[in-house]
Design a protein around this motif. Structure first.
Motif: not given
Length: 516
Positions: A251-268
């Motif tokens: 969740x701390x990787x900047x490249x993965x923060x672009x993939x979101x579902x309903x305003x939250x990232x996959x890792x969240x």
């Protein structure tokens, strides 16, 4: 001469007649074995009787039997002879009491058995240990047996009426070392058993509301060896721990923060799912525990609570900062950035790293590592003390060597602490280095001290960890084997009861349908 020879032959015939035990009126050559055993005492040899120079010695009535000068002691089947004079020097001991006592009743109470014919005292004790007791009466010094258990040694010397005051200083020191070692081993064994023992009795569930259902849930979440479902639940719980750690890291990787579902990232979302599972697991154990006090004071249960607490605290902070007015919400966010609330949120989010400690619940290695640190905390504190002493000493020496040198990075003693800590740990970043020759000599001494200091606890801690890990594994295996045998016994008993009940029902049915 002829008369003497006739008298000698007559004496020999009289003696042989008593040995043969034959009646004058009996013409056959039959003998009576019971008479030979009970009434007539057999001779050890007949050769001396035929010798012409042999003369029988008949004791006179005035001669008295001599008192034995030694005590005949039979210890565990082995006979010892102890001088009465030596034993009488220690009348407070058991053998010394036998030497000075004249009361037959007291003598019989001091021993386990007594043989009148042999004048022998019997003791049902260890004959190997009695060698040292016998040596004590001859030398006055009691030896300590290193190979013997200290508890058994104390019991034996107490039985014979001796004490540790009868030993020499060297033997007493050896005995005290053995006692301390034994106490430490027993303490460690007791604490290792406490690591795996079941702290809850199944009988407590009988008096509880929904006791049967709560027992099933408790075994499912707490005892992985109770059933296949419980083992599967444990595996799933460990997988969720690993997923949670992976999601928190990615969740701390900047490249993965672009993939979101309903305003939250996959890792969240992965982290939310794991938090829901951990909360469900904690509530199951909390609702099914038979003793709420032990449950709340348990360290592992505290770790489980800390693993889920940061997420809910974060939700509460976000709920209080929620406002329909966008401007007001922006003002609150601005204030939160400059206030201590943001720092509190960071600390709370940092507590998520404790989720990895949930693996210690079912990991023997992590429990053995924690147990090693608890048992060796004194040695660990000594190592930390030596490190602190080395840091303060070498930083002061380096500052004295580099104080008047231009271009030296060592401007003060506190600034040299970092250099000393890096050098003692033998990491050596190279960001701070001495410039003068004297400073480099101090640096060499600091590095040598660090090498010696780092090598001291490695073997000690590793040996302790290996020993505790092996013992913990063995005790777990023993506990699991006992539990499985009990479960097998219960299943067999249930099947036998079911089979006998079915057999009785069939017999009753046959009796009812049989024609009268």
């Amino acid at each position: 001469m002829a008369l003497k020879k006739i008298e000698l032959d007559k004496c020999l015939r009289n003696r042989r007649s008593t040995i043969n035990c034959l009646s004058k009126g009996v013409e056959d050559n039959k003998t009576f074995p019971f008479s030979q055993e009970k009434t007539v005492k057999a001779w050890s040899s007949l050769e001396n009787l035929d010798s012409p120079g042999h003369k029988a010695k008949c004791p006179s009535a005035e001669e008295k039997p001599k008192q034995p000068q030694s005590i005949r002691v039979n210890v565990g089947g082995k006979v010892f002879h102890i001088s009465k004079q030596c034993a009488a020097k220690y009348p407070q001991t058991r053998i010394g009491s036998l030497a000075v006592c004249r009361d037959r009743a007291k003598l019989l109470r001091m021993c386990d058995d007594y043989s009148v014919s042999k004048n022998e005292f019997f003791f049902d004790r260890d004959p190997a240990f009695f060698h040292h007791i016998c040596h004590f009466y001859t030398s006055g010094v009691l030896w300590v047996i290193r190979e013997m258990c200290p508890i058994n040694f104390e019991e034996e010397i107490a039985y014979w009426g001796l004490s540790l005051r009868d030993t020499q200083l060297c033997c007493w020191m050896v005995f005290e070392e053995r006692v301390d070692e034994l106490k430490d081993n027993l303490k460690v064994e007791k604490e290792l058993l406490a690591e795996i023992e079941v702290k809850y009795d199944d009988e407590l569930f009988k008096d509880m509301m929904f006791g049967k259902a709560r027992k099933i849930l408790w075994n499912l979440a707490e005892n992985p060896y109770s059933s296949m479902w419980a083992k599967s639940f444990t595996v799933i719980s460990n997988l969720f721990v690993l997923f949670s750690i992976m999601a928190m890291t990615l969740n701390t990787v900047e490249e993965l923060k672009g993939y979101t579902i309903k305003g939250k990232t996959y890792m969240e979302w992965v982290e939310i799912i794991t938090i829901v599972f951990f909360t469900f697991e904690y509530l199951i154990r909390l609702a099914s525990t038979p003793n709420i006090t032990i449950f709340l004071t348990s360290g592992l249960n505290f770790v489980d609570m800390v693993a889920v607490m940061p997420y809910f605290i974060q939700i509460l902070f976000e709920a209080f900062s929620d406002n329909d007015d966008v401007n007001a919400q922006e003002d609150l966010r601005t204030m939160a950035r400059v206030s201590k609330v943001s720092h509190v949120l960071k600390v709370i989010k940092l507590l998520r790293i404790f989720r990895i400690l949930k693996l210690a619940r079912h990991s023997t290695g992590m429990r053995a590592f924690g147990f090693t640190l608890r048992q060796c905390y004194q040695q660990a504190c000594c190592i930390l003390l030596f490190i602190a002493m080395g840091i303060f000493t070498f930083s002061a020496l380096l500052h004295s060597a580099e104080r008047e040198t231009e271009g030296s990075p060592i401007t003060s003693i506190p600034y040299a602490w970092w250099w000393a800590a890096v050098s003692i740990s033998t990491v050596g970043y190279g960001d701070v280095v001495p410039v003068t020759i004297l400073g480099r000599i101090v640096a060499f001494g600091c590095i040598s001290f660090g090498i010696i200091l780092n090598g001291m606890p490695i073997s000690f801690l590793f040996n302790k960890f290996s020993d505790y890990y092996a013992k913990l594994k063995a005790q777990e295996y023993r506990a699991i084997s006992i539990q499985r045998r009990l479960q097998l016994k219960k299943r067999l008993q249930h099947r036998m009861d079911k089979w006998f009940n079915t057999r009785e029902e069939d017999d009753n049915a046959d009796c009812c349908h049989s024609p009268s």
